[in-house]
Design an enzyme around this catalytic site. Sequence first.
Site, PDB file in Angstrom:
ATOM      1  N   LYS A 288      -3.303   4.304  31.635  1.00 41.07           N
ATOM      2  CA  LYS A 288      -2.580   3.165  31.079  1.00 41.07           C
ATOM      3  C   LYS A 288      -2.017   2.234  32.151  1.00 41.07           C
ATOM      4  O   LYS A 288      -1.982   1.013  31.964  1.00 41.07           O
ATOM      5  CB  LYS A 288      -1.452   3.662  30.161  1.00 41.07           C
ATOM      6  CG  LYS A 288      -1.938   4.212  28.822  1.00 41.07           C
ATOM      7  CD  LYS A 288      -0.789   4.654  27.961  1.00 41.07           C
ATOM      8  CE  LYS A 288      -1.226   4.914  26.526  1.00 41.07           C
ATOM      9  NZ  LYS A 288      -2.295   5.888  26.408  1.00 41.07           N
TER      10      LYS A 288
ATOM     11  N   GLU B 256       7.792   1.011  29.858  1.00 45.12           N
ATOM     12  CA  GLU B 256       7.353  -0.268  29.308  1.00 45.12           C
ATOM     13  C   GLU B 256       8.364  -0.753  28.277  1.00 45.12           C
ATOM     14  O   GLU B 256       9.049   0.039  27.629  1.00 45.12           O
ATOM     15  CB  GLU B 256       5.978  -0.080  28.656  1.00 45.12           C
ATOM     16  CG  GLU B 256       5.267  -1.343  28.258  1.00 45.12           C
ATOM     17  CD  GLU B 256       3.860  -1.044  27.753  1.00 45.12           C
ATOM     18  OE1 GLU B 256       2.900  -1.266  28.501  1.00 45.12           O
ATOM     19  OE2 GLU B 256       3.725  -0.544  26.616  1.00 45.12           O
TER      20      GLU B 256
ATOM     21  N   ARG C 219     -14.780   3.441  23.434  1.00 49.38           N
ATOM     22  CA  ARG C 219     -15.617   4.222  22.525  1.00 49.38           C
ATOM     23  C   ARG C 219     -15.632   3.539  21.166  1.00 49.38           C
ATOM     24  O   ARG C 219     -14.910   2.575  20.939  1.00 49.38           O
ATOM     25  CB  ARG C 219     -15.061   5.640  22.381  1.00 49.38           C
ATOM     26  CG  ARG C 219     -13.611   5.658  21.913  1.00 49.38           C
ATOM     27  CD  ARG C 219     -13.067   7.059  21.733  1.00 49.38           C
ATOM     28  NE  ARG C 219     -11.630   7.085  21.493  1.00 49.38           N
ATOM     29  CZ  ARG C 219     -11.034   6.840  20.343  1.00 49.38           C
ATOM     30  NH1 ARG C 219     -11.765   6.519  19.279  1.00 49.38           N
ATOM     31  NH2 ARG C 219      -9.723   6.901  20.226  1.00 49.38           N
TER      32      ARG C 219
END
Length: 353
Positions: free
Chosen positions: A4, A88, A201
Amino acid sequence: MGDKINARNLMAAAGVPVAPGTTDPAADLDAAVAAATEIGYPVMVKAAAGGGGMGMGVATDEAALRIEYDKVRAFAERMFGDGSVLIERYFPRVRHVEVQILGLADGRVVALGERECSVQRRNQKLVEESPSPAVSPELRERFLAAAVRAGEAVGYRNAGTVECLLVPRQRNLADDSSGSGSGSGSGSGSEEFFFLEMNTRLQVEHPVTEYVYGVDLVEEQLRVASGLAPTFDPDALAPRGHAIELRINAEDPKRFLPGPGAIKTWNEPTGEGVRVDSGYVAGNTVTPFYDSLMAKLIVSGSDRAEAVERARAAVAAFEIAGPKCNLPFHAELLENEEFLSGDYDTGIVPRMR
């Protein structure tokens, strides 16, 4: 893109909006506290290697951060073998909107619209729909452009999803006195969005995009892998109608706790605009060792109202006996005024409970 922090940094460099947060892992608790103080509370504490809604915690002040940091780090080390932690900005009220992209064999990246994924429990999706009822044509243009930039920045090939948080600016300022509207937003306008993560994906909810855009994403990703051109014209993509996917899980419809067991009855609904993707029949057993997803109920219609009506009928006709099942939750959701208005966010399920 599986890390991330690395993904955030790559996206920021490519001009994709990212929420205020750390550019390096918070090496220890002191570093996490310093980062949170600079970013401003509340903050989200995330496992850098996490996914699927796992490895996250919210801290509204330093005391909570000290607890969440240790919890998330220990969980990340145990589950992912990587204890790296990201701090975050946390937005109390957001929508989860994602863009389906396809990196073609010739190097181009195209976007096939967005999906609304805000109906969640424990940060995991229960319902997805396309198009998002929250996204205007102008906002959609910005969303898709950012997603294409994200794919191009990493030379992406094949099917993938760029997930974002959509923050209604006016609602956010009213609900969050700490000023979470600050930071690198998406530009002018009444709303801003931020890159969340990229799933490299094909995702569970891909059928709603297939219905709305008339594209078989499984076929297209195989064509990309084979070096072939797509079956569609990338310059002529346009949405048609509306589609909704309901995840049918073996779980309690109130507390969402797993409820495995032997399937005594399994009768799937049929009809126009109704599709069921499943791996179970009567006589099978849902075990506790795997994901609780039993089936995906996908409905489509000429517009959102027709799709909702078909969803109601399909849920009522779907018969499952044996394991616990969340069909009653979906029936409740499809009558919920907040959901029906289209003006909902990731807090809708807790508010229903």
